[in-house]
Design a protein around this motif. Structure first.
Motif, PDB file in Angstrom:
ATOM      1  N   PRO A  53       0.840  -1.211   0.000  1.00 42.57           N
ATOM      2  CA  PRO A  53       0.000   0.000   0.000  1.00 42.57           C
ATOM      3  C   PRO A  53       0.871   1.256   0.000  1.00 42.57           C
ATOM      4  CG  PRO A  53      -0.694  -1.564   1.700  1.00 42.57           C
ATOM      5  CD  PRO A  53       0.630  -2.035   1.209  1.00 42.57           C
ATOM      6  N   HIS A  54       0.378   2.300  -0.652  1.00 40.11           N
ATOM      7  CA  HIS A  54       1.130   3.549  -0.773  1.00 40.11           C
ATOM      8  C   HIS A  54       0.365   4.695  -0.119  1.00 40.11           C
ATOM      9  CE1 HIS A  54       3.521   1.228  -3.562  1.00 40.11           C
ATOM     10  NE2 HIS A  54       4.341   2.250  -3.737  1.00 40.11           N
ATOM     11  N   ASP A  55       1.118   5.543   0.545  1.00 42.45           N
ATOM     12  CA  ASP A  55       0.560   6.708   1.231  1.00 42.45           C
ATOM     13  C   ASP A  55       0.089   7.731   0.192  1.00 42.45           C
ATOM     14  OD1 ASP A  55       0.037   9.023   2.677  1.00 42.45           O
ATOM     15  OD2 ASP A  55       1.799   8.828   3.965  1.00 42.45           O
ATOM     16  N   ILE A  56      -1.194   8.013   0.201  1.00 40.07           N
ATOM     17  CA  ILE A  56      -1.769   8.942  -0.780  1.00 40.07           C
ATOM     18  C   ILE A  56      -1.132  10.320  -0.668  1.00 40.07           C
ATOM     19  CG2 ILE A  56      -3.886  10.235  -1.297  1.00 40.07           C
ATOM     20  CD1 ILE A  56      -5.452   7.689  -0.790  1.00 40.07           C
ATOM     21  N   THR A  57      -0.833  10.755   0.531  1.00 37.50           N
ATOM     22  CA  THR A  57      -0.332  12.122   0.734  1.00 37.50           C
ATOM     23  C   THR A  57       1.074  12.308   0.178  1.00 37.50           C
ATOM     24  OG1 THR A  57       0.538  11.606   2.945  1.00 37.50           O
ATOM     25  CG2 THR A  57      -1.751  12.363   2.795  1.00 37.50           C
TER      26      THR A  57
ATOM     27  N   THR B   5      -4.397  -9.343 -13.816  1.00 41.04           N
ATOM     28  CA  THR B   5      -5.043  -8.468 -12.840  1.00 41.04           C
ATOM     29  C   THR B   5      -4.034  -8.071 -11.767  1.00 41.04           C
ATOM     30  OG1 THR B   5      -7.185  -9.526 -13.200  1.00 41.04           O
ATOM     31  CG2 THR B   5      -6.923  -8.256 -11.175  1.00 41.04           C
ATOM     32  N   GLN B   6      -3.975  -6.796 -11.464  1.00 49.21           N
ATOM     33  CA  GLN B   6      -3.050  -6.288 -10.446  1.00 49.21           C
ATOM     34  C   GLN B   6      -3.756  -5.237  -9.599  1.00 49.21           C
ATOM     35  OE1 GLN B   6       0.404  -6.984  -9.672  1.00 49.21           O
ATOM     36  NE2 GLN B   6      -0.245  -5.786  -7.911  1.00 49.21           N
ATOM     37  N   ASN B   7      -3.717  -5.435  -8.292  1.00 51.14           N
ATOM     38  CA  ASN B   7      -4.280  -4.452  -7.367  1.00 51.14           C
ATOM     39  C   ASN B   7      -3.237  -3.398  -7.019  1.00 51.14           C
ATOM     40  OD1 ASN B   7      -6.739  -5.676  -7.307  1.00 51.14           O
ATOM     41  ND2 ASN B   7      -6.551  -6.527  -5.267  1.00 51.14           N
ATOM     42  N   LEU B   8      -3.652  -2.143  -7.057  1.00 53.99           N
ATOM     43  CA  LEU B   8      -2.822  -1.029  -6.607  1.00 53.99           C
ATOM     44  C   LEU B   8      -3.534  -0.407  -5.411  1.00 53.99           C
ATOM     45  CD1 LEU B   8      -2.116   0.594 -10.102  1.00 53.99           C
ATOM     46  CD2 LEU B   8      -0.688  -1.063  -8.879  1.00 53.99           C
ATOM     47  N   ALA B   9      -2.903  -0.522  -4.250  1.00 55.65           N
ATOM     48  CA  ALA B   9      -3.549  -0.081  -3.011  1.00 55.65           C
ATOM     49  C   ALA B   9      -2.938   1.226  -2.522  1.00 55.65           C
ATOM     50  CB  ALA B   9      -3.428  -1.153  -1.936  1.00 55.65           C
ATOM     51  N   PHE B  10      -3.807   2.131  -2.112  1.00 59.35           N
ATOM     52  CA  PHE B  10      -3.394   3.418  -1.554  1.00 59.35           C
ATOM     53  C   PHE B  10      -4.150   3.652  -0.246  1.00 59.35           C
ATOM     54  CE2 PHE B  10      -2.950   3.494  -6.101  1.00 59.35           C
ATOM     55  CZ  PHE B  10      -1.719   4.090  -6.322  1.00 59.35           C
TER      56      PHE B  10
END
Length: 792
Positions: free
Chosen positions: A317-321, A419-424
């Protein structure tokens, strides 16, 4: 007057053969006109001296049109405007004629404009659909993209609808595209798609329409791709039929042009692909069929679509900010089998509430910031899925701690899917916020604290440089709403460095900031708030500090002087830009430029060489300083004016430099210096932060010195305060031949909250003899110096 009647039109076309490169020229062009549209390999009958000029009468039929074929016809009265739509004339196999109604016919003379196949019009321009996805059933030519335009036929004032000179209208049709025919030796029942790609980015094969200017007429008609939805690919969806057998005949109508490189990918039902490349130096001509035989296609497995996120872990997961600052959300998608689908399914509370649940980027360019979609990616072999501009928009809407998932589904023409999920995520709201207020001279910074429980029994804020392990404690104030970083000052009463002033105990008390406390320039700091055992962490980085002007000693006026100006004759004055020396015609080598010393950085360092001035009968130590110099003949000697302007934005804790010294014994002591003749001399480097209104002038020479000063034993001069200093006595020759680097701490007399603002603020002094102003020196000493830097 509207007339509805059965009209008979003959459609004929002219097609010629031309030379080609890597394609075999067909024996005959596909039928043009009566017999031109369906049976691609049919002979074009010789008639009336032309290759194809056939007439369809009321009862005669010599063409091979098929049911479903339709001409578009525009009757335009002379001086009038074209109808909004072209009349559609459908081919009737029974009557062997195209039949339709000319409801917009206006009597009085004009022109018939005809084209095939029927399409919408804009004025007298036909807009033939010419997209990047086409179909072909078996090995039959699909005429839907075979643009044919007739030479305009004039009708007179006496003619009724459908007549020209009182006779049935005969059209001669001209083909405006080139036809590429790939004959591929492979079982037809296995082929699913054929993908034709033009190599150059500016080479376009398809667009939303091929626009035909009907007024030019026939072979002179201008056929241009519309400016919308242009693409350099055509995907041909192939549906096998029973007649296909062991080979495939694939047909592509393309604009007549030069395509230096064309690539054809043949994709079969076993997820394999064969690739054919055609290189060409001649343009394809309109109305010509070019044939390329592929006798032994080499099929290989097609790699499924793949996604790569440069410098990032797609599974984390990546920090949106931090999107757009710490990382870019641009995912590279590679699809060897051509992109046949790109869907993004969104799981996000805030976006779902706005109606954003899925993005079909393959079908439509949605116009979202930074994203590419629609024709720009259709059937391409790679694209960038860039949501760098989209992700930060979530930050202003999403709740702290929320997760936002973009499920990217990529499909190729073979049907393979990845299929690849990108989580933020939005970071949880922190009760501690750095206030971006670091004062790098006062060495302070602060945090705002929020939502601290009133019943909390333990609240603390700690900080440290990211490179260190020991945490320091910030002061919490204002009822647990603010925390402040302040430096801790440690007082010293005795020196921790070698100095002759220690012998008579004249070094004055000084202070230094305790290691690890306060904030300094050019550092990254970790911080944490601890509330009853719960930790909330963060990090900030301070701005870079100052550099010492030409600290690398690379700027020289010549081999013996630094940049500046001089005036006078025998008693010359030297005003230097920053660095200076006691250079004069009687002792020109006190400080010279050196480019050979091992360990220097850059091209140059400074070499300080002591000598004996026979004219004045005094020793002359090698020297380098920030200031100016003036020769004196009465009294014999020289005046050094120490100090140069300098602006501080940050408080240094130390100074760093390199040196190499050769130290001998004192051979002169004319004015009661601290080192006796015969004892080992000492070189010295000192750096002072001062707040002076004028330069400190020191005389040294034949007479006793005046204006001398030593920051170790005084806190000010007549010109103002000494804020702090670093002092390095060099008591022995340096081992080896390479310069050594030292870091010398700065000892402060004042904890000023603001940096010095007066006219002169920095003094750096290097001398081969520490007490050279007393003519207490060894005349054979040497010292090299280089690379002066502040340490924060």
């Amino acid at each position: 007057m509207k007339k509805s009647l059965k009209l008979l039109f003959c459609a004929t076309a002219l097609a010629s053969l031309a030379g080609c490169n890597k394609f075999d020229e067909a024996d005959t062009a596909p039928d043009s006109g009566n017999g031109s549209l369906i049976k691609v390999y049919a002979k074009v009958a010789e008639n009336d001296g032309t290759r194809a000029n056939l007439h369809v009468g009321e009862s005669a039929f010599t063409a091979e049109w098929e049911a479903g074929d339709a001409l578009g016809i525009l009757p335009v009265k002379t001086g009038g405007t074209a109808p909004a739509t072209a009349a559609k004339f459908d081919y009737n196999a029974t009557s062997a004629a195209f039949e339709g109604s000319l409801n917009d016919f206006a009597a009085g003379g004009g022109n018939y404009y005809a084209f095939f196949p029927h399409a919408k019009v804009t004025g007298t321009t036909a807009n033939l659909p010419f997209g990047n996805l086409r179909t072909q059933t078996g090995n039959d030519f699909n005429s839907a993209y075979d643009a044919l335009v007739a030479t305009p036929r004039a009708y007179t004032a006496d003619d009724e609808a459908g007549k020209a000179d009182g006779k049935d209208v005969t059209f001669t049709l001209h083909r405006l595209t080139s036809i590429l025919n790939f004959s591929i030796a492979t079982p037809a029942d296995k082929v699913k798609y054929l993908l034709l790609t033009a190599g150059g980015e500016t080479q376009k094969l398809s667009a939303s329409s091929l626009d035909l200017a009907l007024e030019n007429g026939g072979a002179e008609t201008a056929a241009t791709l519309s400016t919308t939805d242009q693409s350099n690919v055509i995907a041909l969806q192939y549906t096998p039929d029973a007649a296909g057998g062991d080979h495939v005949e694939a047909f592509f109508n393309v604009p007549a042009d030069l395509y230096p490189t064309l690539t054809l990918d043949v994709i079969d039902s076993d997820n394999q692909m064969a690739t054919v490349t055609v290189d060409r130096t001649e343009a394809f001509e309109a109305g010509t069929l070019y044939k390329k035989a592929v006798d032994a296609p080499q099929f290989a497995s097609i790699a499924p679509p793949s996604l790569v996120w440069p410098n990032q872990d797609m599974n984390e997961p990546h920090d949106i900010t931090k999107c757009g600052t710490d990382y870019e959300a641009n995912i590279q998608i590679t699809v060897p089998g051509g992109i046949a689908g790109l869907m993004v399914n969104i799981t996000s509370g805030v976006l779902n509430e706005m109606g954003l649940t899925a993005l079909d980027l393959f079908s439509t360019d949605l116009g979202l910031p930074g994203m590419t979609g629609g024709v720009a990616i259709q059937y391409q072999k790679s694209t960038i899925f860039n949501i760098t501009e989209l992700i930060p928009l979530i930050a202003g809407l999403a709740a702290p701690g929320s997760e936002h998932i973009f499920e990217v589904v990529v499909t190729d023409l073979a049907g393979q899917q990845t299929t690849q999920n990108l989580a933020f995520y939005m970071p949880s709201s922190s009760p501690i916020t750095y206030n971006e207020d670091a004062d790098l001279w006062a060495n302070t910074a602060s945090f705002t604290l929020s939502n601290i429980p009133t019943d909390a029994t333990s609240v603390s804020v700690q900080y440290k440089k990211s490179t260190e392990t020991a945490w320091q404690t910030a002061e919490i104030t204002e009822n647990n709403t603010k925390a402040e970083i302040k430096p801790d000052w440690t007082s010293f009463t005795t020196p921790d460095w070698a100095t002759p002033n220690a012998t008579d105990n004249t070094v004055l008390p000084f202070q230094r900031i305790a290691t690890g406390t306060g904030v300094f320039a050019g550092n990254t700091y970790d911080y944490k708030l601890i509330v009853d055992g719960s930790e909330y962490t963060g990090q900030f980085t301070t701005d870079a500090g100052n550099t010492i002007t030409d600290g690398s000693l690379e700027s020289w006026k010549n081999t013996q002087q630094f940049p500046g100006s001089e005036s006078g004759s025998l008693t010359k004055s030297y005003t230097y830009n920053f660095w200076g020396s006691g250079y004069n015609s009687f002792a020109p080598n006190l400080c010279t430029r050196d480019e050979t010393k091992s360990g220097r950085s850059g091209t140059y360092c400074a070499k300080l060489t002591a000598t004996y001035n026979s004219l004045a009968s005094v020793p002359a130590p090698g020297n380098l300083f920030t200031g100016d110099f003036r020769i004196s003949l009465s009294p014999m000697g020289g005046y050094v004016s120490f100090g140069k302007p300098y602006t501080y934005t940050a408080r240094p804790s130390a100074v760093k430099f390199k040196y190499h010294a050769k130290i001998g014994t004192i051979d002169y002591n004319l004015h009661s210096g601290k080192i006796a003749v015969g004892d080992m001399d000492k070189a010295r480097v000192m750096v002072c932060i001062v707040d002076w209104t004028a330069q400190q002038q020191v005389y040294a020479g034949k007479n006793a010195p005046s204006g001398t000063w030593d920051p170790e034993i005084q806190t000010s001069t007549n010109n103002g305060a000494i804020i702090g200093y670093a002092s390095k006595f060099i008591e022995e020759s340096t081992q080896g031949d390479e310069m050594v680097e030292v870091i010398v701490p700065i000892n402060y007399y004042q904890q000023t909250e603001q940096a010095p603002k007066n006219s002169y603020n920095i003094v750096i002094s290097c001398s081969t003899s520490a007490y050279g102003d007393y003519m207490d020196a060894c005349t054979s000493n040497e010292m090299y110096v280089d690379d002066f830097e502040w340490v924060y």
